[in-house]
Design a protein around this motif. Structure first.
Motif, short mmCIF file in Angstrom:
data_model
loop_
_atom_site.label_atom_id
_atom_site.label_comp_id
_atom_site.label_asym_id
_atom_site.label_seq_id
_atom_site.Cartn_x
_atom_site.Cartn_y
_atom_site.Cartn_z
N LEU A 320 0.87 -1.16 0.00
CA LEU A 320 0.00 0.00 0.00
C LEU A 320 0.92 1.22 0.00
O LEU A 320 1.54 1.54 1.01
CB LEU A 320 -0.93 -0.02 1.21
CG LEU A 320 -2.21 -0.87 1.08
CD1 LEU A 320 -1.90 -2.30 0.71
CD2 LEU A 320 -3.01 -0.83 2.38
N ASN A 331 -4.84 7.91 1.11
CA ASN A 331 -4.11 6.65 1.14
C ASN A 331 -5.09 5.51 0.87
O ASN A 331 -6.30 5.66 0.94
CB ASN A 331 -3.37 6.46 2.47
CG ASN A 331 -4.25 6.71 3.68
OD1 ASN A 331 -5.47 6.79 3.58
ND2 ASN A 331 -3.63 6.83 4.84
N ASN A 333 -7.55 2.75 1.25
CA ASN A 333 -8.37 2.50 2.44
C ASN A 333 -9.60 1.66 2.12
O ASN A 333 -10.05 1.57 0.98
CB ASN A 333 -8.78 3.83 3.09
CG ASN A 333 -9.58 4.72 2.18
OD1 ASN A 333 -10.77 4.51 1.98
ND2 ASN A 333 -8.92 5.73 1.60
N ILE A 351 2.42 -1.66 4.69
CA ILE A 351 1.46 -0.56 4.67
C ILE A 351 2.24 0.74 4.88
O ILE A 351 2.49 1.18 6.00
CB ILE A 351 0.37 -0.74 5.73
CG1 ILE A 351 -0.37 -2.06 5.50
CG2 ILE A 351 -0.61 0.44 5.69
CD1 ILE A 351 -1.49 -2.34 6.48
N GLY A 354 -1.97 3.56 4.09
CA GLY A 354 -3.26 2.89 4.06
C GLY A 354 -3.94 2.93 5.41
O GLY A 354 -3.30 2.77 6.45
N ASP A 355 -5.25 3.12 5.41
CA ASP A 355 -6.00 3.07 6.66
C ASP A 355 -7.29 2.28 6.46
O ASP A 355 -7.78 2.12 5.34
CB ASP A 355 -6.31 4.48 7.18
CG ASP A 355 -7.29 5.25 6.31
OD1 ASP A 355 -8.47 4.87 6.24
OD2 ASP A 355 -6.88 6.26 5.69
N ASN A 357 -8.03 -0.74 6.33
CA ASN A 357 -8.03 -1.94 5.52
C ASN A 357 -8.15 -3.16 6.44
O ASN A 357 -7.71 -3.11 7.59
CB ASN A 357 -6.74 -2.03 4.70
CG ASN A 357 -6.58 -0.85 3.76
OD1 ASN A 357 -7.25 -0.75 2.75
ND2 ASN A 357 -5.68 0.07 4.12
N ILE A 382 4.09 -1.87 9.17
CA ILE A 382 3.12 -0.77 9.13
C ILE A 382 3.79 0.50 9.64
O ILE A 382 4.21 0.58 10.80
CB ILE A 382 1.87 -1.08 9.97
CG1 ILE A 382 1.23 -2.40 9.53
CG2 ILE A 382 0.85 0.05 9.86
CD1 ILE A 382 0.08 -2.86 10.40
N ASP A 386 2.11 8.13 6.39
CA ASP A 386 2.66 7.97 5.06
C ASP A 386 3.49 9.19 4.67
O ASP A 386 3.66 10.13 5.45
CB ASP A 386 1.57 7.67 4.03
CG ASP A 386 0.65 8.85 3.74
OD1 ASP A 386 0.91 9.97 4.25
OD2 ASP A 386 -0.33 8.68 3.00
N ASN A 392 -1.70 5.97 9.17
CA ASN A 392 -2.10 4.63 8.75
C ASN A 392 -2.92 3.95 9.84
O ASN A 392 -2.54 2.92 10.39
CB ASN A 392 -0.86 3.80 8.40
CG ASN A 392 -0.10 4.36 7.23
OD1 ASN A 392 -0.69 4.86 6.28
ND2 ASN A 392 1.23 4.29 7.28
N ASN A 395 -6.10 -0.13 10.59
CA ASN A 395 -5.99 -1.37 9.83
C ASN A 395 -6.20 -2.53 10.79
O ASN A 395 -5.70 -2.49 11.93
CB ASN A 395 -4.62 -1.46 9.15
CG ASN A 395 -4.45 -0.40 8.09
OD1 ASN A 395 -5.13 -0.41 7.07
ND2 ASN A 395 -3.54 0.55 8.32
N THR A 416 -3.75 0.24 15.28
CA THR A 416 -3.89 -0.94 14.45
C THR A 416 -4.42 -2.06 15.32
O THR A 416 -4.05 -2.17 16.49
CB THR A 416 -2.54 -1.33 13.83
OG1 THR A 416 -1.99 -0.20 13.16
CG2 THR A 416 -2.70 -2.47 12.86
#
Length: 619
Positions: A320, A331, A333, A351, A354-355, A357, A382, A386, A392, A395, A416
């Protein structure tokens, strides 16, 4: 009068499907290419029109010879009206029959042959229409021998599908070599599905489906540093095929990225796609998701995918990637990954951007190759934020298993979630925010799920880096020990007159609690003699409730739970609450409050009973 000629066969004879005379059959004649009746004649001079249709006798013959003039469409039916055949562009030219026969071998041949599906209600169609319901890449010249370059055939097929508003491209059980062509940004693409509309409103999308036969449908990279499939569109699907790097370097198997990353302000959308039943081998990047300046890479679904790095350095399964574009690009997602197996790579899941996910039942094995893209090979990596400063966050991993990896986890984002995962403690590193209050999603999040509920932690007695032993403990043995909070499972908790404010005596006490993360499940029952008939009892809790969790302001309202109270002979539903304003230590005591005008029984003895079962969040 028209100039006429005798139809081929001096005396026409028609047979049915079984080759028997077409008794009672009917011959209809129309203007060529239409349904407008066109006359035929029973005399050579063309003065006596035949009936239309012409009904055949017991030998399958017309009552008199058929003379005609011009171009016809002829339709022949049996006595019940079932189609025997139809012929168009049939004419009085003596070479007409030969021309018709020759036409069957050309592109118009399939438009001359009828087709009726079995079953009631089926209608007449032509073979050409039936065959054009789907498109094969072989229709556009693909060879599929793994030697000839099939890039042009894929481009032509997709261009055609886009011109008709989308459709399905079928791939045979072949090996398609893709040398690729340079895209608008100079990157080499084997198969490009361009963005042609379709943001959140799927009605504007042009959907392309690429469907192989099985894993034996193979796409082979023919150049270094190429994308075998570049999916820059929305609402598309790719399934049932394999992708091989084919000895080339820098190959990306499937890239859900903008069509042109050098003009990232342009609108693009690679979202709502479905990818399933894919095998990838020895690609530098397996699956890449990246957002552009306008649009994003979200709500894609990936199922039943195996990405095998072949024990090569510089290989990564799922990436990602930080978005490109003006402003602050989004990002990747809200993408979902189901049953993805990542094997023998340097990095399993990375990652970078990305969020939100979600990964369900995914696994990594043998992640231990080389030093790129991560110096320490890791199953899950992770970053906290980003390259554009986006967090991020959120996730989630459900049932992720890491086996025989150099490192199982490096997670620097403390929002996370890992639920029921198999991660080795000595191979896992988490950010400092996971310790203490950071073990949970932030105080504004009303779901209040803990971030780590481990399915099993190996290497007993060793906690992942970043987790405090004051908060967590593990068993002394390495095999199958659960990760639980200090205090254990369903421990007893003492309640006495000394720990209950406004109580004279207490008896018949049953009190137990359990913790999962920082959730506290506490249940108790006891009999009590209150100090006064209107006393608010205050029971010291096993763990202080988290005041700021329930209110972001300095003053928190009470956190209340319904409970059962028996005041003398009266059984009522009262409330238990953590009052964060009035307690000397906010959230340290649970207050038991009678409803309305109900009063405690303060005669001799412990005649009042309290039953409580609550769950709350520890500070």
């Amino acid at each position: 009068m028209p100039t006429t000629a005798l139809m081929p066969l001096p005396k026409q004879h028609y047979t049915g499907i079984a080759g028997l005379p077409l008794v009672g059959g009917k011959v209809y004649t129309y203007d060529s290419g239409t349904s407008n009746p066109r006359p035929t004649y029973s005399d050579a001079a063309g003065t006596i029109p035949q009936a239309n249709p012409i009904v055949l006798n017991s030998r399958g013959e017309p009552a008199s010879p058929i003379f005609w003039s011009g171009n016809y469409r002829v339709r022949v039916e049996d006595a019940l009206g079932n189609l025997i055949y139809t012929v168009d562009n049939y004419n009085t030219d003596p070479g007409g029959v030969l021309a018709y026969i020759a036409s069957l071998a050309t592109s118009i041949g399939s438009s001359l042959i009828g087709f009726i599906q079995a079953g009631a209600g089926a209608i007449l169609r032509f073979i050409q229409d039936k065959l054009r319901e789907s498109v094969s890449v072989e229709d556009y010249g693909a060879v599929g021998d793994g030697v000839a370059d099939d890039t042009a055939a894929f481009t032509k097929a997709i261009t055609y599908l886009l011109s008709i508003g989308g459709g399905r491209l079928l791939l045979a059980k072949n090996r398609y070599l893709l040398n690729g062509v340079a895209g608008a940004d100079g990157l080499t693409n084997g198969i490009l599905i361009p963005f042609v509309g379709g943001l959140d409103d799927g009605a504007t999308a042009t959907s392309i489906e690429i469907v192989g036969k099985s894993r034996d449908t193979q796409l082979l990279a023919g150049a270094n540093n190429m994308h075998v499939i570049r999916l820059s569109a929305a609402y598309c699907s790719v399934r049932n095929l394999s992708i091989f790097a084919n000895g080339k370097t820098g190959v990306t198997g499937l890239a859900l990225i903008p069509e042109n990353v050098t003009t990232p302000a342009n609108q693009s959308q690679q979202s709502f796609n479905q990818i399933s039943n894919i095998y990838m081998s020895k690609c530098a990047e397996g699956i890449v998701l990246q957002c552009g300046g306008i649009g994003g890479a979200y709500y894609n679904e990936f199922r039943n995918i195996q990405i095998h790095g072949g024990s090569l350095d510089g290989t990564r399964g799922i990436y990602l990637k930080t978005g490109v574009g003006t402003g602050t690009p989004s990002n990747a997602n809200r993408n979902q990954f189901y049953s993805v197996r990542l094997g023998y790579l340097n990095t399993g899941i990375d990652i970078e951007s990305g969020d939100t996910n979600t990964f369900y039942g995914c696994s990594a094995e043998g992640i231990g190759v080389g030093t790129l893209p991560n110096a320490v090979p890791v199953a899950i990596n992770i970053d906290n934020v980003d390259g554009n400063g986006r967090g991020n966050d959120q996730n989630r991993f459900y049932g992720f298993t890491a086996e025989a990896c150099t490192a199982d986890l490096n997670c620097q984002n403390d929002r996370t979630g890992f639920y029921g995962c198999l991660l080795t403690a000595t191979k896992s590193t988490v950010g400092a925010g996971f310790a203490g209050a950071g073990t949970f999603v932030g105080p504004y999040d009303l779901t209040i799920f803990p971030q780590i509920i481990a399915g099993r932690v190996t290497n007993g007695g060793v906690l992942p880096t970043g987790l405090s032993s004051a908060t967590y403990e593990v068993g002394a043995e390495s095999a199958g020990q659960p990760l639980v909070d200090s205090g254990g499972l369903f421990k007893s908790f003492t309640i006495s007159a000394a720990t209950v404010d406004n109580a004279t005596t207490i008896s018949d006490v049953h009190s137990f609690y359990q913790k999962a993360g920082k959730y506290v499940d506490w249940g108790f029952r006891f009999a009590v003699h209150p100090a006064a008939n209107n006393s608010i009892l205050k029971v010291t809790a096993p763990f202080t409730a988290h005041a700021s969790l329930y209110d972001a302001f300095a003053t928190c309202p009470p956190l209340e739970f319904p409970i059962v109270i028996q005041a003398g002979a009266t059984k009522v539903h009262g409330s238990a609450r953590f009052n964060f304003d009035n307690n000397p230590v906010p959230g340290a005591k649970l207050e038991i409050v009678l409803p309305g005008a109900t009063l405690w029984d303060v005669t001799a003895g412990d005649n009042n009973f309290i039953w409580v079962n609550i769950r709350y969040r520890q500070a």
